[in-house]
Design an enzyme around this catalytic site. Sequence first.
Site, PDB file in Angstrom:
ATOM      1  N   ARG A   6      67.482 -41.327  -3.958  1.00 25.23           N
ATOM      2  CA  ARG A   6      66.842 -42.624  -4.145  1.00 25.23           C
ATOM      3  C   ARG A   6      65.484 -42.510  -4.772  1.00 25.23           C
ATOM      4  O   ARG A   6      64.816 -41.489  -4.663  1.00 25.23           O
ATOM      5  CB  ARG A   6      66.653 -43.314  -2.779  1.00 25.23           C
ATOM      6  CG  ARG A   6      67.925 -43.654  -2.094  1.00 25.23           C
ATOM      7  CD  ARG A   6      68.226 -45.114  -1.912  1.00 25.23           C
ATOM      8  NE  ARG A   6      67.296 -46.058  -2.437  1.00 25.23           N
ATOM      9  CZ  ARG A   6      66.653 -46.968  -1.714  1.00 25.23           C
ATOM     10  NH1 ARG A   6      66.811 -47.028  -0.419  1.00 25.23           N
ATOM     11  NH2 ARG A   6      65.850 -47.830  -2.292  1.00 25.23           N
ATOM     12  N   ARG A  62      69.022 -43.172 -21.198  1.00 24.56           N
ATOM     13  CA  ARG A  62      69.583 -42.725 -22.473  1.00 24.56           C
ATOM     14  C   ARG A  62      68.571 -41.923 -23.295  1.00 24.56           C
ATOM     15  O   ARG A  62      68.930 -41.313 -24.285  1.00 24.56           O
ATOM     16  CB  ARG A  62      70.086 -43.923 -23.284  1.00 24.56           C
ATOM     17  CG  ARG A  62      71.158 -44.733 -22.570  1.00 24.56           C
ATOM     18  CD  ARG A  62      72.348 -43.883 -22.200  1.00 24.56           C
ATOM     19  NE  ARG A  62      73.330 -44.656 -21.429  1.00 24.56           N
ATOM     20  CZ  ARG A  62      74.015 -44.165 -20.435  1.00 24.56           C
ATOM     21  NH1 ARG A  62      73.858 -42.910 -20.057  1.00 24.56           N
ATOM     22  NH2 ARG A  62      74.890 -44.900 -19.792  1.00 24.56           N
ATOM     23  N   CYS A  74      73.191 -51.615 -14.040  1.00 22.97           N
ATOM     24  CA  CYS A  74      71.998 -52.360 -13.640  1.00 22.97           C
ATOM     25  C   CYS A  74      72.426 -53.551 -12.786  1.00 22.97           C
ATOM     26  O   CYS A  74      73.491 -54.125 -12.994  1.00 22.97           O
ATOM     27  CB  CYS A  74      71.246 -52.879 -14.857  1.00 22.97           C
ATOM     28  SG  CYS A  74      70.490 -51.592 -15.850  1.00 22.97           S
ATOM     29  N   GLU A  77      68.126 -56.823  -7.375  1.00 17.01           N
ATOM     30  CA  GLU A  77      67.826 -56.580  -5.962  1.00 17.01           C
ATOM     31  C   GLU A  77      67.879 -57.914  -5.215  1.00 17.01           C
ATOM     32  O   GLU A  77      67.612 -58.969  -5.803  1.00 17.01           O
ATOM     33  CB  GLU A  77      66.428 -55.956  -5.860  1.00 17.01           C
ATOM     34  CG  GLU A  77      66.096 -55.362  -4.534  1.00 17.01           C
ATOM     35  CD  GLU A  77      66.899 -54.119  -4.202  1.00 17.01           C
ATOM     36  OE1 GLU A  77      67.183 -53.931  -3.001  1.00 17.01           O
ATOM     37  OE2 GLU A  77      67.239 -53.350  -5.111  1.00 17.01           O
ATOM     38  N   ARG A  89      64.447 -49.943  -8.630  1.00 18.12           N
ATOM     39  CA  ARG A  89      64.977 -48.973  -7.676  1.00 18.12           C
ATOM     40  C   ARG A  89      66.154 -48.239  -8.310  1.00 18.12           C
ATOM     41  O   ARG A  89      66.916 -48.820  -9.085  1.00 18.12           O
ATOM     42  CB  ARG A  89      65.448 -49.677  -6.408  1.00 18.12           C
ATOM     43  CG  ARG A  89      64.331 -50.261  -5.571  1.00 18.12           C
ATOM     44  CD  ARG A  89      64.916 -51.071  -4.406  1.00 18.12           C
ATOM     45  NE  ARG A  89      63.927 -51.511  -3.462  1.00 18.12           N
ATOM     46  CZ  ARG A  89      63.241 -52.654  -3.557  1.00 18.12           C
ATOM     47  NH1 ARG A  89      63.430 -53.450  -4.594  1.00 18.12           N
ATOM     48  NH2 ARG A  89      62.368 -52.991  -2.627  1.00 18.12           N
ATOM     49  N   TYR A 107      59.208 -42.090  -4.622  1.00 11.29           N
ATOM     50  CA  TYR A 107      58.632 -43.433  -4.563  1.00 11.29           C
ATOM     51  C   TYR A 107      57.252 -43.372  -5.206  1.00 11.29           C
ATOM     52  O   TYR A 107      56.375 -42.649  -4.736  1.00 11.29           O
ATOM     53  CB  TYR A 107      58.568 -43.923  -3.118  1.00 11.29           C
ATOM     54  CG  TYR A 107      59.958 -44.121  -2.570  1.00 11.29           C
ATOM     55  CD1 TYR A 107      60.643 -43.054  -2.007  1.00 11.29           C
ATOM     56  CD2 TYR A 107      60.602 -45.333  -2.698  1.00 11.29           C
ATOM     57  CE1 TYR A 107      61.955 -43.214  -1.553  1.00 11.29           C
ATOM     58  CE2 TYR A 107      61.890 -45.501  -2.244  1.00 11.29           C
ATOM     59  CZ  TYR A 107      62.562 -44.447  -1.678  1.00 11.29           C
ATOM     60  OH  TYR A 107      63.847 -44.608  -1.247  1.00 11.29           O
ATOM     61  N   ARG A 115      59.272 -46.346   1.672  1.00  5.52           N
ATOM     62  CA  ARG A 115      59.778 -45.284   2.545  1.00  5.52           C
ATOM     63  C   ARG A 115      58.689 -44.263   2.880  1.00  5.52           C
ATOM     64  O   ARG A 115      58.800 -43.089   2.549  1.00  5.52           O
ATOM     65  CB  ARG A 115      60.975 -44.583   1.892  1.00  5.52           C
ATOM     66  CG  ARG A 115      62.240 -45.388   1.795  1.00  5.52           C
ATOM     67  CD  ARG A 115      62.799 -45.859   3.142  1.00  5.52           C
ATOM     68  NE  ARG A 115      63.016 -44.803   4.103  1.00  5.52           N
ATOM     69  CZ  ARG A 115      64.178 -44.186   4.307  1.00  5.52           C
ATOM     70  NH1 ARG A 115      65.230 -44.527   3.603  1.00  5.52           N
ATOM     71  NH2 ARG A 115      64.276 -43.236   5.204  1.00  5.52           N
TER      72      ARG A 115
END
Length: 124
Positions: A6, A62, A74, A77, A89, A107, A115
């Site tokens: 993540r 890419r 894509c 959220e 994210r 992050y 987080r």
Amino acid sequence: MIRGVRGAITVDCNTEEAIISATEELLKHVIEGNNILPEQVASVFISTTEDLNAAFPAKALRKFAGWTYVPVMCMRELAVPNSLQMCVRVMMHVDTAVPQEEIVHVYLEGAKVLRPDLGNTLAK
């Protein structure tokens, strides 16, 4: 073993250049921090908050050599009240023998608040 890696980063403004640049920076840290090769990746999901709509952030992937055939999607959220805004994210599904607790989740910028409990998080 397939593991999820993540990451998240906030973006300064809703422009194509800002979204692609921030996403490229995030992906670079995720890839390098976990020594990921494109042939190890099953898929990549990239989401943005609803205030980022000037570009598809997947375009950033890419720019990396060898990543042409990696499936990327894509999405938007969830618009949860009082949640972090202007955020990209990433969830990368990687074939790796690395133990769960050794995966480096990344992050950056304002997304560091998402987080803070991850001790191996890269921070800028």
